[in-house]
Design a protein around this motif. Structure first.
Motif, PDB file in Angstrom:
ATOM      1  N   PHE A  62      72.504  -6.777 114.667  1.00  0.00           N
ATOM      2  CA  PHE A  62      73.811  -6.226 114.300  1.00  0.00           C
ATOM      3  C   PHE A  62      74.893  -6.726 115.256  1.00  0.00           C
ATOM      4  N   ASP A  63      74.622  -6.681 116.557  1.00  0.00           N
ATOM      5  CA  ASP A  63      75.625  -7.089 117.541  1.00  0.00           C
ATOM      6  C   ASP A  63      75.852  -8.598 117.528  1.00  0.00           C
ATOM      7  N   ALA A  64      74.789  -9.369 117.314  1.00  0.00           N
ATOM      8  CA  ALA A  64      74.946 -10.827 117.246  1.00  0.00           C
ATOM      9  C   ALA A  64      75.853 -11.211 116.086  1.00  0.00           C
ATOM     10  N   ALA A  65      75.743 -10.502 114.977  1.00  0.00           N
ATOM     11  CA  ALA A  65      76.624 -10.767 113.832  1.00  0.00           C
ATOM     12  C   ALA A  65      78.065 -10.420 114.179  1.00  0.00           C
ATOM     13  N   ARG A  66      78.265  -9.365 114.939  1.00  0.00           N
ATOM     14  CA  ARG A  66      79.624  -9.009 115.373  1.00  0.00           C
ATOM     15  C   ARG A  66      80.229 -10.132 116.221  1.00  0.00           C
ATOM     16  N   VAL A  67      79.428 -10.694 117.115  1.00  0.00           N
ATOM     17  CA  VAL A  67      79.932 -11.734 118.013  1.00  0.00           C
ATOM     18  C   VAL A  67      80.342 -12.976 117.234  1.00  0.00           C
ATOM     19  N   THR A  68      79.537 -13.356 116.237  1.00  0.00           N
ATOM     20  CA  THR A  68      79.806 -14.586 115.480  1.00  0.00           C
ATOM     21  C   THR A  68      80.757 -14.373 114.309  1.00  0.00           C
ATOM     22  N   GLY A  69      81.100 -13.110 114.022  1.00  0.00           N
ATOM     23  CA  GLY A  69      82.008 -12.836 112.920  1.00  0.00           C
ATOM     24  C   GLY A  69      81.335 -12.769 111.570  1.00  0.00           C
ATOM     25  N   GLU A  70      79.990 -12.746 111.560  1.00  0.00           N
ATOM     26  CA  GLU A  70      79.271 -12.648 110.293  1.00  0.00           C
ATOM     27  C   GLU A  70      79.310 -11.203 109.795  1.00  0.00           C
ATOM     28  N   LYS A  71      79.066 -11.035 108.510  1.00  0.00           N
ATOM     29  CA  LYS A  71      79.028  -9.705 107.924  1.00  0.00           C
ATOM     30  C   LYS A  71      77.579  -9.251 107.807  1.00  0.00           C
ATOM     31  N   LEU A  72      77.215  -8.267 108.602  1.00  0.00           N
ATOM     32  CA  LEU A  72      75.877  -7.684 108.539  1.00  0.00           C
ATOM     33  C   LEU A  72      76.049  -6.173 108.695  1.00  0.00           C
ATOM     34  N   SER A  73      75.737  -5.449 107.650  1.00  0.00           N
ATOM     35  CA  SER A  73      75.933  -4.008 107.668  1.00  0.00           C
ATOM     36  C   SER A  73      74.851  -3.321 108.485  1.00  0.00           C
ATOM     37  N   THR A  74      75.121  -2.076 108.842  1.00  0.00           N
ATOM     38  CA  THR A  74      74.117  -1.260 109.533  1.00  0.00           C
ATOM     39  C   THR A  74      72.838  -1.188 108.710  1.00  0.00           C
ATOM     40  N   PHE A  75      72.987  -1.013 107.418  1.00  0.00           N
ATOM     41  CA  PHE A  75      71.831  -0.911 106.521  1.00  0.00           C
ATOM     42  C   PHE A  75      71.022  -2.208 106.507  1.00  0.00           C
ATOM     43  N   ASP A  76      71.705  -3.330 106.380  1.00  0.00           N
ATOM     44  CA  ASP A  76      70.992  -4.604 106.313  1.00  0.00           C
ATOM     45  C   ASP A  76      70.308  -4.945 107.635  1.00  0.00           C
ATOM     46  N   ALA A  77      70.965  -4.631 108.752  1.00  0.00           N
ATOM     47  CA  ALA A  77      70.367  -4.910 110.060  1.00  0.00           C
ATOM     48  C   ALA A  77      69.117  -4.078 110.288  1.00  0.00           C
ATOM     49  N   ALA A  78      69.044  -2.905 109.659  1.00  0.00           N
ATOM     50  CA  ALA A  78      67.887  -2.023 109.828  1.00  0.00           C
ATOM     51  C   ALA A  78      66.599  -2.658 109.328  1.00  0.00           C
ATOM     52  N   GLU A  79      66.709  -3.655 108.466  1.00  0.00           N
ATOM     53  CA  GLU A  79      65.507  -4.332 107.972  1.00  0.00           C
ATOM     54  C   GLU A  79      64.717  -4.974 109.114  1.00  0.00           C
ATOM     55  N   HIS A  80      65.418  -5.406 110.160  1.00  0.00           N
ATOM     56  CA  HIS A  80      64.734  -5.977 111.320  1.00  0.00           C
ATOM     57  C   HIS A  80      63.869  -4.917 112.000  1.00  0.00           C
ATOM     58  N   LEU A  81      64.349  -3.692 112.048  1.00  0.00           N
ATOM     59  CA  LEU A  81      63.576  -2.601 112.645  1.00  0.00           C
ATOM     60  C   LEU A  81      62.321  -2.326 111.819  1.00  0.00           C
ATOM     61  N   VAL A  82      62.485  -2.206 110.521  1.00  0.00           N
ATOM     62  CA  VAL A  82      61.355  -1.886 109.648  1.00  0.00           C
ATOM     63  C   VAL A  82      60.293  -2.976 109.711  1.00  0.00           C
ATOM     64  N   GLN A  83      60.717  -4.232 109.666  1.00  0.00           N
ATOM     65  CA  GLN A  83      59.761  -5.327 109.683  1.00  0.00           C
ATOM     66  C   GLN A  83      59.029  -5.427 111.024  1.00  0.00           C
ATOM     67  N   THR A  84      59.733  -5.150 112.113  1.00  0.00           N
ATOM     68  CA  THR A  84      59.089  -5.198 113.432  1.00  0.00           C
ATOM     69  C   THR A  84      58.049  -4.099 113.561  1.00  0.00           C
ATOM     70  N   LEU A  85      58.356  -2.903 113.060  1.00  0.00           N
ATOM     71  CA  LEU A  85      57.393  -1.802 113.115  1.00  0.00           C
ATOM     72  C   LEU A  85      56.178  -2.078 112.238  1.00  0.00           C
ATOM     73  N   ARG A  86      56.390  -2.638 111.085  1.00  0.00           N
ATOM     74  CA  ARG A  86      55.293  -2.837 110.137  1.00  0.00           C
ATOM     75  C   ARG A  86      54.490  -4.098 110.415  1.00  0.00           C
ATOM     76  N   HIS A  87      55.117  -5.074 111.076  1.00  0.00           N
ATOM     77  CA  HIS A  87      54.420  -6.337 111.336  1.00  0.00           C
ATOM     78  C   HIS A  87      54.657  -6.783 112.786  1.00  0.00           C
ATOM     79  N   PRO A  88      54.145  -6.032 113.756  1.00  0.00           N
ATOM     80  CA  PRO A  88      54.381  -6.390 115.165  1.00  0.00           C
ATOM     81  C   PRO A  88      53.725  -7.714 115.521  1.00  0.00           C
ATOM     82  N   GLU A  89      54.337  -8.408 116.485  1.00  0.00           N
ATOM     83  CA  GLU A  89      53.819  -9.707 116.931  1.00  0.00           C
ATOM     84  C   GLU A  89      52.885  -9.563 118.130  1.00  0.00           C
TER      85      GLU A  89
END
Length: 269
Positions: free
Chosen positions: A50-77
């Protein structure tokens, strides 16, 4: 010359229990991560996106950024041991999403970030006696903020005690890591950190709470002054001698937190 590479996040544990630190960072003795550590990693992944998108001026909503959280929890490295955990995968997801939303909607807009998880140039410090301490890597989970005081570090911390009972982010124990971040940022960019560092705490147990707290004098803690040696110099004495003091009274002197515990002759219990 002997070069010892030290991650910024590990300085605190070096002085908490040197024997454990040696096992993890020099001997490579690892253990599976805990579910709460995975939750922290997931929150960092989504908020950083979310913050990286803010820095670069990209549009990434709170909802869309949350997908990174869900995927990390469900598929840890990395391996995660859920046995005996005080949180279920579903509870971790609910807690993580609540904190992610709180951060993106309420905390992040307060800051003007100029970089997120900045990749840094290695910084080598000759500590004498044939020992070089090499600080290297990314400013893991940290942001670079700019305000009226200049640039400074904003480091995101999660955990069951990330926010104190007084409603401020827990800053105790974080100065060594933040001080190393300041050194790496200055070395990489040539620009000094003149603004106070801040810890952004996200409490992951009980009611989700977010708060901030300031840190001063972190860089000086690492490099020292005319009266006191810095932690880098003190650490170099351990590296030169090969003696890493154990600490049986440490909170981490427990098989849950220390992969070296089973074979440790100094453990209490």
């Amino acid at each position: 010359m002997k070069t010892i590479t030290v991650r910024a996040s590990s300085w605190g544990s070096l002085f908490d229990c040197g024997f454990r630190w040696e096992g993890v960072h020099l001997l490579g003795i690892k253990s599976p991560s805990s579910p709460r550590a995975l939750l922290g990693t997931a929150i960092h992944a989504s908020t950083a996106a979310f913050d990286a998108a803010r820095v670069t001026g990209e549009k990434l909503s709170t909802f869309d950024a949350a997908e990174h959280l869900v995927q990390t929890l469900r598929h840890p490295e990395f391996d995660v041991d859920w046995r005996g955990a005080d949180i279920t995968p579903r509870e971790a997801e609910v807690t993580g999403l609540a904190l992610h939303t709180r951060y993106c909607d309420e905390i992040s807009p307060r800051y003007h970030y100029v970089a997120v998880e900045l990749e840094t140039r290695p910084l080598e410090i000759d500590c004498g006696g044939g020992v070089i301490v090499r600080l290297t890597g990314t400013l893991d989970r940290a942001r670079i903020k700019r305000d009226a005081g200049g640039v400074g570090i904003a480091d995101l911390k999660t955990g069951t005690a990330a926010v104190t009972s007084e409603g401020v982010a827990k800053t105790k124990g974080h100065r060594p890591q933040v001080g190393t971040y300041e050194l790496l940022y200055e070395h990489t960019t040539g620009e000094p950190c003149t603004a106070p560092a801040e810890i952004i705490g996200l409490k992951t147990k009980g009611k989700p709470v977010a708060a901030t707290g300031e840190i001063h004098g972190a860089r000086e803690l690492m490099v020292g002054n005319d009266q006191f040696p810095g932690l880098i110099q003190i650490g170099a004495d351990m590296f030169r001698s090969g003696l890493f003091p154990p600490n049986p009274q440490s909170f981490t002197c427990n098989p849950k937190y220390c992969a070296r515990w089973g074979a440790c002759p100094y453990k209490d219990g």
